[in-house]
Structures are given as structure tokens and as C-alpha cells.
Design a protein around this motif. Structure first.
Motif, mmCIF file in Angstrom:
data_model
loop_
_atom_site.group_PDB
_atom_site.id
_atom_site.type_symbol
_atom_site.label_atom_id
_atom_site.label_comp_id
_atom_site.label_asym_id
_atom_site.label_seq_id
_atom_site.Cartn_x
_atom_site.Cartn_y
_atom_site.Cartn_z
ATOM 1 N N ASN A 166 0.853 -1.188 0.000
ATOM 2 C CA ASN A 166 0.000 0.000 0.000
ATOM 3 C C ASN A 166 0.892 1.242 0.000
ATOM 4 O O ASN A 166 1.917 1.283 0.676
ATOM 5 C CB ASN A 166 -0.913 0.010 1.230
ATOM 6 N N TYR A 167 0.465 2.273 -0.718
ATOM 7 C CA TYR A 167 1.296 3.455 -0.891
ATOM 8 C C TYR A 167 0.544 4.727 -0.488
ATOM 9 O O TYR A 167 -0.686 4.759 -0.497
ATOM 10 C CB TYR A 167 1.741 3.588 -2.355
ATOM 11 N N ASP A 168 1.316 5.757 -0.138
ATOM 12 C CA ASP A 168 0.719 7.063 0.098
ATOM 13 C C ASP A 168 0.119 7.586 -1.199
ATOM 14 O O ASP A 168 0.555 7.235 -2.299
ATOM 15 C CB ASP A 168 1.787 8.064 0.576
ATOM 16 N N ASN A 169 -0.862 8.456 -1.075
ATOM 17 C CA ASN A 169 -1.529 8.990 -2.261
ATOM 18 C C ASN A 169 -0.601 9.803 -3.152
ATOM 19 O O ASN A 169 -0.865 9.968 -4.345
ATOM 20 C CB ASN A 169 -2.723 9.853 -1.844
ATOM 21 N N ASP A 170 0.477 10.332 -2.579
ATOM 22 C CA ASP A 170 1.380 11.159 -3.377
ATOM 23 C C ASP A 170 2.531 10.362 -4.003
ATOM 24 O O ASP A 170 3.444 10.943 -4.594
ATOM 25 C CB ASP A 170 1.949 12.309 -2.548
ATOM 26 N N THR A 171 2.512 9.047 -3.870
ATOM 27 C CA THR A 171 3.534 8.218 -4.502
ATOM 28 C C THR A 171 3.160 7.954 -5.965
ATOM 29 O O THR A 171 2.060 7.493 -6.245
ATOM 30 C CB THR A 171 3.689 6.872 -3.778
ATOM 31 N N GLU A 172 4.074 8.271 -6.870
ATOM 32 C CA GLU A 172 3.858 7.996 -8.291
ATOM 33 C C GLU A 172 4.434 6.623 -8.622
ATOM 34 O O GLU A 172 5.612 6.349 -8.366
ATOM 35 C CB GLU A 172 4.548 9.046 -9.156
ATOM 36 N N ILE A 173 3.616 5.751 -9.189
ATOM 37 C CA ILE A 173 4.060 4.443 -9.647
ATOM 38 C C ILE A 173 3.857 4.416 -11.157
ATOM 39 O O ILE A 173 2.726 4.346 -11.642
ATOM 40 C CB ILE A 173 3.282 3.305 -8.963
ATOM 41 N N ILE A 174 4.948 4.501 -11.892
ATOM 42 C CA ILE A 174 4.892 4.686 -13.335
ATOM 43 C C ILE A 174 5.294 3.395 -14.042
ATOM 44 O O ILE A 174 6.398 2.884 -13.843
ATOM 45 C CB ILE A 174 5.817 5.837 -13.779
ATOM 46 N N GLN A 175 4.391 2.881 -14.849
ATOM 47 C CA GLN A 175 4.633 1.649 -15.595
ATOM 48 C C GLN A 175 5.190 1.998 -16.983
ATOM 49 O O GLN A 175 4.484 2.505 -17.840
ATOM 50 C CB GLN A 175 3.331 0.854 -15.731
ATOM 51 N N LEU A 176 6.483 1.726 -17.177
ATOM 52 C CA LEU A 176 7.137 1.937 -18.468
ATOM 53 C C LEU A 176 7.137 0.616 -19.232
ATOM 54 O O LEU A 176 8.177 0.109 -19.643
ATOM 55 C CB LEU A 176 8.580 2.423 -18.276
ATOM 56 N N TRP A 177 5.996 0.078 -19.461
ATOM 57 C CA TRP A 177 5.824 -1.278 -19.990
ATOM 58 C C TRP A 177 6.851 -1.598 -21.085
ATOM 59 O O TRP A 177 7.062 -0.798 -21.995
ATOM 60 C CB TRP A 177 4.413 -1.438 -20.514
ATOM 61 N N HIS A 178 7.482 -2.767 -20.985
ATOM 62 C CA HIS A 178 8.614 -3.125 -21.844
ATOM 63 C C HIS A 178 8.255 -3.247 -23.317
ATOM 64 O O HIS A 178 9.113 -3.152 -24.189
ATOM 65 C CB HIS A 178 9.222 -4.447 -21.369
ATOM 66 N N ALA A 179 6.978 -3.468 -23.609
ATOM 67 C CA ALA A 179 6.569 -3.663 -25.001
ATOM 68 C C ALA A 179 6.155 -2.341 -25.635
ATOM 69 O O ALA A 179 5.698 -1.428 -24.957
ATOM 70 C CB ALA A 179 5.412 -4.658 -25.075
ATOM 71 N N ASN A 180 6.300 -2.283 -26.945
ATOM 72 C CA ASN A 180 5.804 -1.150 -27.713
ATOM 73 C C ASN A 180 4.370 -1.414 -28.142
ATOM 74 O O ASN A 180 3.984 -2.556 -28.377
ATOM 75 C CB ASN A 180 6.666 -0.959 -28.966
ATOM 76 N N GLY A 181 3.585 -0.363 -28.282
ATOM 77 C CA GLY A 181 2.262 -0.485 -28.882
ATOM 78 C C GLY A 181 1.344 -1.449 -28.167
ATOM 79 O O GLY A 181 1.553 -1.827 -27.009
ATOM 80 N N ALA A 182 0.290 -1.863 -28.870
ATOM 81 C CA ALA A 182 -0.676 -2.828 -28.340
ATOM 82 C C ALA A 182 -0.881 -3.893 -29.400
ATOM 83 O O ALA A 182 -1.623 -3.705 -30.356
ATOM 84 C CB ALA A 182 -1.993 -2.146 -27.991
ATOM 85 N N PHE A 183 -0.201 -5.011 -29.221
ATOM 86 C CA PHE A 183 -0.233 -6.086 -30.208
ATOM 87 C C PHE A 183 -1.081 -7.222 -29.653
ATOM 88 O O PHE A 183 -2.291 -7.248 -29.806
ATOM 89 C CB PHE A 183 1.207 -6.511 -30.493
ATOM 90 N N LYS A 184 -0.470 -8.147 -28.937
ATOM 91 C CA LYS A 184 -1.235 -9.212 -28.292
ATOM 92 C C LYS A 184 -1.801 -8.695 -26.973
ATOM 93 O O LYS A 184 -1.217 -7.830 -26.330
ATOM 94 C CB LYS A 184 -0.361 -10.439 -28.079
ATOM 95 N N THR A 185 -2.939 -9.216 -26.578
ATOM 96 C CA THR A 185 -3.594 -8.743 -25.371
ATOM 97 C C THR A 185 -2.780 -9.116 -24.136
ATOM 98 O O THR A 185 -2.066 -10.119 -24.121
ATOM 99 C CB THR A 185 -5.010 -9.336 -25.231
#
Length: 395
Positions: free
Chosen positions: A89-108
Motif C-alpha cells: 500500500n502506498y501514500d496517495n502522493d507516490t507515483e508508480i509509473i509503468q514503463l511497460w517493456h513492449a511497444n504499442g498494443a499487439f497481443k492482449t
């Protein structure tokens, strides 16, 4: 969480962490290196915790360091599914940024796969904790929002940081030299073919590739006849090992242990893939691709795609190994599809994604970025996420 309770946030702590890479690299590495180049490590305290594979045991000290850093960091950057990050659980002011390893949206992926094998539970909390996620272009924002079960306003088309290198000629030449040093056979080949498929199976514990689909003898014969070199780069999750017979080692190379497939793209004349997102990066080099999709119907049934595979992929689809070799022999790649694919799936074709992640999502500074008339939707998203100063920019 002890750290969260007793260590006060100061807005200046950034954590880079991954559960599927042993060291800095990928999108995390691109953003981290750019922060250092800009001297931001003088103002920000930067933490790093990595683990080679999701199923590996954490190092003894990392079992204490990672929860502590998660508790005190103002910004947490990940690029994959990270079990521990998702459990706390995190404080409301914590930023959790997902830099997802894949490009675009290919397979679901993520919650887009509900009802499919190894999909997340509909009421699960995995991914939902992200305060921001990035994409390569605006048109895939709804897909990422669905996959992570977060609001579309929290998905930003910054571009993908690890693609910045594709616009840096000096980096490309240095990387080519590094790859040639690792695999000197490449220097003698007139044609370099890179095979970079994804895995089959439900996830990390069951990932495999059906190597029986590959005719090593016929492939080696083609390579010798055409002065070609064939490089295998299997997905890091694949648990069954690729075993290339020694008699073919002059033309068939196993580069699976080479961590970054993007490095190998720079020396490849042709990419053969299937359902891997590597095709996004390779399209930036404007080179031909083939798609060895022998199990397309099964893959659709178990994994599926955001768009119809046959209409989406930037190259010729082959279903058998004989068809694959014939396409190579006849140079039939349907190359005209590459440019359309690239223009559709990249918001920016000039690099700068790492800077946009840093400025927009870490520093929350939107000054200095121009929005053209066609970028109004992106501008509106940026405005939602912080103060945007419009000082005579073209809008």
C-alpha cells in the motif's frame, strides 16, 4: 510499512526496479541514463533494485532494501509486472509509473485477457496501482487503460524510451561494433537474419517454444547457399533450451543469452518473428519482416490480439517452415506494410521519449514541449496531469 511511516517524503527520491532483469536496461535504462546525462542525480536520490527472473529468489539484502525503497520513494518506475510492487500500500502522493517493456498494443495482456489462460482475476489488484503508464501512440491508450485497469487519463503517449536509440546514429554504430565483437561471424555474412519469436505457454513457469517446428538442416542449407547468417534470440522466459547441432554452427547462432534484442536489430537485414512486440522497434529501421505464425489460430484462442493479426502485422505471414524458406529465397516480404505500420504506431518519430517521461511524469514540467494542431488530445491529457504553460506555442 516501516519506511513509509518513519521516513518523510521529500519529493526527490526515484526508484528503478524490475523483477525480470539483472541490471539496468530497456525503458528503465533509457530513462535512468538520460537522468544522469542531464545531471538530475545531483538533485534526486536514485535507487536501483533488480532481479534476474521473476521466479528467482531475491538477494538477501534486497529483501530488505526493496520494501524500504518502495516506502520512501516519491516516484517508482517499473517496466514489467513486479509482484512486490503490486502487493504493498502506498501514500496517495507516490507515483508508480509503468514503463511497460513492449511497444504499442499487439497481443492482449493484463485485464484485456480476462477469461484466457493465466489471466488476472477480475477483482485482483495487480496493475491497478499504477498512477501513470506510457504508450507509443495515442490510439493505443484505451488498450493500455483496459490492460492495467486504470483511467485513460493516466495513460500518456510519451513514446517508448528505449526507442530513442533508434534516432541516434552514433549509438547505433557503437552498438553494431559491440554486437560484431560478440558474434564476429556476422562480418562475413552477406545477409543477417534475426529470429526473435515470443514464448508459448501461460506465463513464466510454463513458457516454452516448440523447436520441432524449425528444420535446422534446411535452414543451414539455405544460409550456406545464400551466404546468410541466422541468429536465434529466444524470449528470456522460454524454459526449454535451444540446442543447435554443432554441424550447423557456422551459419546458425544462438544469441539467446545476449540480453538486449534491440542491439541485435541493428545488424539484422531481416527480422522473423511471430507475436513479439519487437516488430515495433524493428519497423523504425525500415527493414523487411516475416511472420512465422504456424499456430495462429491456437494463439488467438489462448492469447488473442487487439486488432486482427492479418491486417495488423507489417510483413508477410507464413504458416509452414517451407513457406518461410520460400519467402526468404524469393524476397517476398510484403515490405510495403512497414511504413504504414510505423506511422500508425508511433506518436513521435524523432526520439525524445526519455525526456518526455522525465519532464512530464517525474518532474511534472510541461514547459518546453510544443503541441501541433494534431496533438490537441495529447495536450489535453498533459493539462489534466499538471500545470501546462502555453507561452506562444503552436496549438
Amino acid at each position: 510499512m516501516f519506511a513509509k511511516k518513519y521516513v518523510k517524503k521529500n519529493g526527490k527520491r526515484v526508484l528503478f526496479t524490475s523483477a525480470s532483469r539483472a541490471e539496468m536496461g530497456g525503458n528503465l535504462g533509457a530513462v535512468y541514463n538520460r537522468m544522469l546525462e542531464r545531471g538530475l542525480d545531483n538533485d534526486y536520490k536514485i535507487y536501483k533494485v533488480f532481479k534476474r527472473n521473476i521466479w528467482d529468489r531475491s538477494k538477501f539484502l534486497d529483501k530488505f532494501k526493496l520494501p524500504f525503497y518502495l516506502g520512501i520513494s516519491d516516484t517508482i518506475l517499473i517496466e514489467d509486472y513486479h509482484p512486490l510492487v503490486n502487493k504493498l500500500n502506498y501514500d496517495n502522493d507516490t507515483e508508480i509509473i509503468q514503463l511497460w517493456h513492449a511497444n504499442g498494443a499487439f497481443k492482449t495482456f493484463g485485464y484485456s485477457r480476462l477469461g484466457k489462460p493465466a489471466s488476472p482475476l477480475i477483482d485482483g489488484m495487480n496493475h491497478r496501482i499504477y498512477t501513470k503508464a506510457i504508450t507509443s501512440s495515442k490510439h493505443v491508450i484505451p488498450y493500455y487503460a483496459e490492460a492495467f485497469a486504470i483511467n485513460e487519463s493516466n495513460v500518456v503517449a510519451t513514446g517508448i524510451p528505449k526507442t530513442d536509440m533508434f534516432f541516434n546514429e552514433e549509438y547505433i554504430e557503437e552498438t553494431k561494433s559491440k554486437v560484431l565483437y560478440a558474434y564476429p561471424q556476422i562480418k562475413k555474412a552477406k545477409k543477417v537474419i534475426l529470429f526473435g519469436p515470443t514464448f508459448r505457454g501461460g506465463g513464466p513457469k510454463t513458457a516454452y517454444y516448440p523447436f520441432e517446428k524449425i528444420d535446422f538442416e534446411a535452414l543451414a542449407e539455405y544460409c550456406r547457399k545464400n551466404d546468410a547468417l541466422f541468429i536465434f534470440k529466444m524470449h528470456f522466459l522460454v524454459k526449454n533450451k535451444l540446442d543447435i547441432p554443432e554441424r550447423y554452427s557456422d551459419v546458425l547462432i544462438n544469441a539467446t543469452e545476449y540480453r538486449e534484442i534491440n542491439d541485435l536489430l541493428f545488424v539484422a537485414d531481416i527480422l522473423i518473428s511471430d507475436y513479439s512486440s519487437t516488430i515495433y522497434e524493428y519497423s523504425l529501421l525500415n527493414k523487411p519482416m516475416l511472420f512465422f505464425a504456424f499456430d495462429l489460430e491456437d494463439y488467438i484462442a489462448t492469447r488473442d490480439f487487439y486488432e486482427k493479426f492479418e491486417d495488423f502485422v507489417p510483413g508477410k505471414i507464413v504458416k509452414t517452415f517451407d513457406e518461410l524458406l520460400f519467402s526468404l529465397e524469393t524476397h517476398n516480404y510484403e515490405f510495403e506494410k512497414v511504413q504504414m505500420f510505423r506511422e500508425k504506431n508511433f506518436e513521435f518519430l524523432n526520439g525524445g521519449a526519455s525526456d518526455r517521461v522525465i519532464d512530464w511524469l517525474i518532474l511534472k514540467d510541461y514547459v518546453g514541449f510544443e503541441f501541433s494542431g494534431e496533438d490537441l488530445d495529447q495536450k489535453n491529457l498533459v493539462i489534466q496531469q499538471g500545470n501546462y504553460e502555453d507561452k506562444g506555442r503552436v496549438v
